[in-house]
Design a protein around this motif. Structure first.
Motif, PDB file in Angstrom:
ATOM      1  N   THR A  18     -25.204 -28.041  18.325  1.00  0.00           N
ATOM      2  CA  THR A  18     -25.397 -26.737  17.669  1.00  0.00           C
ATOM      3  C   THR A  18     -25.202 -25.592  18.638  1.00  0.00           C
ATOM      4  N   PHE A  19     -25.856 -25.675  19.791  1.00  0.00           N
ATOM      5  CA  PHE A  19     -25.781 -24.565  20.744  1.00  0.00           C
ATOM      6  C   PHE A  19     -24.416 -24.500  21.438  1.00  0.00           C
ATOM      7  N   SER A  20     -23.762 -25.642  21.638  1.00  0.00           N
ATOM      8  CA  SER A  20     -22.430 -25.614  22.246  1.00  0.00           C
ATOM      9  C   SER A  20     -21.413 -24.987  21.289  1.00  0.00           C
ATOM     10  N   LEU A  21     -21.505 -25.312  20.001  1.00  0.00           N
ATOM     11  CA  LEU A  21     -20.622 -24.695  19.013  1.00  0.00           C
ATOM     12  C   LEU A  21     -20.895 -23.200  18.878  1.00  0.00           C
ATOM     13  N   SER A  22     -22.180 -22.843  18.849  1.00  0.00           N
ATOM     14  CA  SER A  22     -22.559 -21.429  18.716  1.00  0.00           C
ATOM     15  C   SER A  22     -22.036 -20.613  19.887  1.00  0.00           C
ATOM     16  N   LYS A  23     -22.080 -21.189  21.073  1.00  0.00           N
ATOM     17  CA  LYS A  23     -21.619 -20.487  22.272  1.00  0.00           C
ATOM     18  C   LYS A  23     -20.096 -20.398  22.317  1.00  0.00           C
ATOM     19  N   LYS A  24     -19.437 -21.511  22.033  1.00  0.00           N
ATOM     20  CA  LYS A  24     -17.984 -21.574  22.162  1.00  0.00           C
ATOM     21  C   LYS A  24     -17.271 -20.724  21.114  1.00  0.00           C
ATOM     22  N   HIS A  25     -17.831 -20.666  19.895  1.00  0.00           N
ATOM     23  CA  HIS A  25     -17.171 -19.948  18.799  1.00  0.00           C
ATOM     24  C   HIS A  25     -18.037 -18.784  18.309  1.00  0.00           C
ATOM     25  N   PHE A  26     -18.801 -18.224  19.227  1.00  0.00           N
ATOM     26  CA  PHE A  26     -19.728 -17.151  18.878  1.00  0.00           C
ATOM     27  C   PHE A  26     -19.007 -15.962  18.250  1.00  0.00           C
ATOM     28  N   LYS A  27     -17.864 -15.596  18.810  1.00  0.00           N
ATOM     29  CA  LYS A  27     -17.138 -14.408  18.348  1.00  0.00           C
ATOM     30  C   LYS A  27     -16.774 -14.520  16.869  1.00  0.00           C
ATOM     31  N   ASP A  28     -16.188 -15.657  16.479  1.00  0.00           N
ATOM     32  CA  ASP A  28     -15.767 -15.837  15.079  1.00  0.00           C
ATOM     33  C   ASP A  28     -16.969 -15.889  14.138  1.00  0.00           C
ATOM     34  N   PHE A  29     -17.988 -16.674  14.499  1.00  0.00           N
ATOM     35  CA  PHE A  29     -19.156 -16.816  13.629  1.00  0.00           C
ATOM     36  C   PHE A  29     -19.898 -15.498  13.478  1.00  0.00           C
ATOM     37  N   PHE A  30     -20.047 -14.783  14.594  1.00  0.00           N
ATOM     38  CA  PHE A  30     -20.750 -13.496  14.559  1.00  0.00           C
ATOM     39  C   PHE A  30     -19.985 -12.487  13.708  1.00  0.00           C
ATOM     40  N   LEU A  31     -18.656 -12.491  13.831  1.00  0.00           N
ATOM     41  CA  LEU A  31     -17.831 -11.551  13.061  1.00  0.00           C
ATOM     42  C   LEU A  31     -17.952 -11.836  11.561  1.00  0.00           C
ATOM     43  N   ILE A  32     -17.971 -13.104  11.194  1.00  0.00           N
ATOM     44  CA  ILE A  32     -18.119 -13.471   9.779  1.00  0.00           C
ATOM     45  C   ILE A  32     -19.419 -12.906   9.222  1.00  0.00           C
ATOM     46  N   PHE A  37     -23.213  -8.713   6.621  1.00  0.00           N
ATOM     47  CA  PHE A  37     -24.523  -8.101   6.836  1.00  0.00           C
ATOM     48  C   PHE A  37     -24.448  -6.706   7.441  1.00  0.00           C
ATOM     49  N   GLY A  38     -23.380  -6.425   8.198  1.00  0.00           N
ATOM     50  CA  GLY A  38     -23.268  -5.141   8.884  1.00  0.00           C
ATOM     51  C   GLY A  38     -23.375  -3.930   7.969  1.00  0.00           C
ATOM     52  N   PRO A  39     -22.577  -3.858   6.899  1.00  0.00           N
ATOM     53  CA  PRO A  39     -22.661  -2.697   6.004  1.00  0.00           C
ATOM     54  C   PRO A  39     -24.045  -2.528   5.372  1.00  0.00           C
ATOM     55  N   ILE A  40     -24.714  -3.636   5.082  1.00  0.00           N
ATOM     56  CA  ILE A  40     -26.053  -3.567   4.487  1.00  0.00           C
ATOM     57  C   ILE A  40     -27.042  -2.987   5.484  1.00  0.00           C
ATOM     58  N   TYR A  41     -26.971  -3.450   6.730  1.00  0.00           N
ATOM     59  CA  TYR A  41     -27.882  -2.939   7.757  1.00  0.00           C
ATOM     60  C   TYR A  41     -27.587  -1.474   8.078  1.00  0.00           C
ATOM     61  N   VAL A 261     -29.494  -6.959  14.424  1.00  0.00           N
ATOM     62  CA  VAL A 261     -28.458  -7.644  15.206  1.00  0.00           C
ATOM     63  C   VAL A 261     -28.980  -8.990  15.705  1.00  0.00           C
ATOM     64  N   VAL A 262     -30.219  -8.985  16.180  1.00  0.00           N
ATOM     65  CA  VAL A 262     -30.846 -10.240  16.605  1.00  0.00           C
ATOM     66  C   VAL A 262     -30.944 -11.206  15.424  1.00  0.00           C
ATOM     67  N   GLY A 263     -31.233 -10.644  14.242  1.00  0.00           N
ATOM     68  CA  GLY A 263     -31.304 -11.461  13.040  1.00  0.00           C
ATOM     69  C   GLY A 263     -29.972 -12.126  12.722  1.00  0.00           C
ATOM     70  N   ILE A 264     -28.870 -11.426  12.948  1.00  0.00           N
ATOM     71  CA  ILE A 264     -27.546 -12.014  12.732  1.00  0.00           C
ATOM     72  C   ILE A 264     -27.325 -13.184  13.687  1.00  0.00           C
ATOM     73  N   ILE A 265     -27.747 -13.004  14.937  1.00  0.00           N
ATOM     74  CA  ILE A 265     -27.565 -14.065  15.943  1.00  0.00           C
ATOM     75  C   ILE A 265     -28.405 -15.293  15.603  1.00  0.00           C
ATOM     76  N   THR A 266     -29.660 -15.079  15.226  1.00  0.00           N
ATOM     77  CA  THR A 266     -30.516 -16.220  14.879  1.00  0.00           C
ATOM     78  C   THR A 266     -30.034 -16.897  13.593  1.00  0.00           C
ATOM     79  N   THR A 267     -29.528 -16.102  12.655  1.00  0.00           N
ATOM     80  CA  THR A 267     -28.937 -16.676  11.442  1.00  0.00           C
ATOM     81  C   THR A 267     -27.729 -17.529  11.787  1.00  0.00           C
TER      82      THR A 267
END
Length: 302
Positions: A18-32, A37-41, A261-267
């Motif tokens: 889980t953490f290796s995938l989150s780290k390696k593909h963080f940019k794509d997952f975070f952007l999704i 969530f960005g416009p709502i926040y 923003v932290v909520g997006i990362i934990t999600t």
């Protein structure tokens, strides 16, 4: 193709993957997640600003700096009904968009699992194609969860009151035992059904409850433990950062943005963990099915 997806994993291996995938593909997952969530926040921040909340640092009444920061969270005079309703509205919108965001991340991980190329736009399009089945199944799951948690609480309350009428100590002990028993039982059942979402997303079954029940057979306690670990990690990260920044910023708009923003990362972490668990269950179940087919093939017919 990611070879880690092709073999069953233990408790620690799921966390590591889980953490290796989150780290390696963080940019794509975070952007999704940010796209949803960005416009709502941002809307939530604008509502707060319009209601008079300071952007950089919000303080309340008090003689010392620390008292002013603490009072900024408890100051009821600054409460604005319109702002509260606006925040509630953004929360409601978030509920309806969260399944799509989760599904988009899961589709991205599925492409990684298969060694396929993907774009953020393509997985979002895939997610929207399953919107109504996901929404309907999620509403059903939430209603089941509500019943499993609320009904036992009513039973515990009634049993505790009756026990207290006979003997106060008995009432307290009985209420505690029933509360613990019902809570563990309810969460174990919800764990058995919780992978309905993956089944719906990948068109295996709708609403996916029976499919989830089959997938989680023999793995309930492990999955329950993983959900607890992920929840603890998310809670610790969120609480630590909220407390740290809250000391300096008070209950300001900037603090809310940081928390979001932290909520997006934990999600992101929880979503990736859920996907890893789902694909682990799938490969275990598919392997068992294959073994059964081979066994039936070699069994002589009488």
């Amino acid at each position: 193709m990611d070879e880690k997806f092709n073999r069953p994993k233990g408790f620690g291996q799921i966390l590591d993957h889980t953490f290796s995938l989150s780290k390696k593909h963080f940019k794509d997952f975070f952007l999704i997640l940010l796209i949803f969530f960005g416009p709502i926040y941002l809307l939530q921040a604008l509502i707060q600003l319009a209601s008079g909340v300071s952007f950089f640092r919000e303080v309340g009444a008090g003689e010392t700096w620390f008292e002013q920061v603490i009072m900024s969270f408890d100051d009821t005079e600054a409460v604005n009904l319109g702002a509260d309703l606006g925040v509630a509205l953004t929360g409601l919108i978030l509920i309806f968009l969260a399944p799509v965001a989760t599904a988009a991340v899961m589709f991205a991980i599925d492409h990684l699992r298969k060694g396929e190329e993907y774009t953020v736009g393509s997985v979002i399009k895939q997610a929207f194609s399953r919107y109504w089945p996901m929404l309907g199944s999620t509403i059903l799951f939430c209603l089941i969860g509500f019943g499993l948690l609320v009904v036992p609480m009513i039973i515990v309350t009634i049993a505790g009151v009756i026990g207290a009428m006979v003997l106060p100590v008995v009432g307290v002990i009985l209420a505690i035992l029933l509360f613990v028993g019902f809570s563990v039982g309810a969460f174990l059942l919800l764990t058995r059904w919780s992978f309905y979402f993956g089944s719906v997303v990948f068109r295996e079954e709708t609403p996916g409850l029976s499919r989830s029940w089959k997938l989680t057979k023999g793995r309930t306690w492990v999955l329950f433990g993983l959900f607890i670990i992920f929840s603890l990690i998310i809670t610790m990260i969120s609480a630590t950062l909220e407390l740290t920044f809250g000391i300096f910023l008070g209950n300001s708009v900037l603090l809310t943005l940081i928390i979001n923003v932290v909520g997006i990362i934990t999600t992101l972490i929880f979503t990736v963990g859920y996907a890893v668990m789902y694909f682990d269950l799938k490969i275990r179940h598919d392997a068992d099915d294959l073994k059964e087919m081979i066994g039936e093939y070699h069994t002589p017919q009488i």
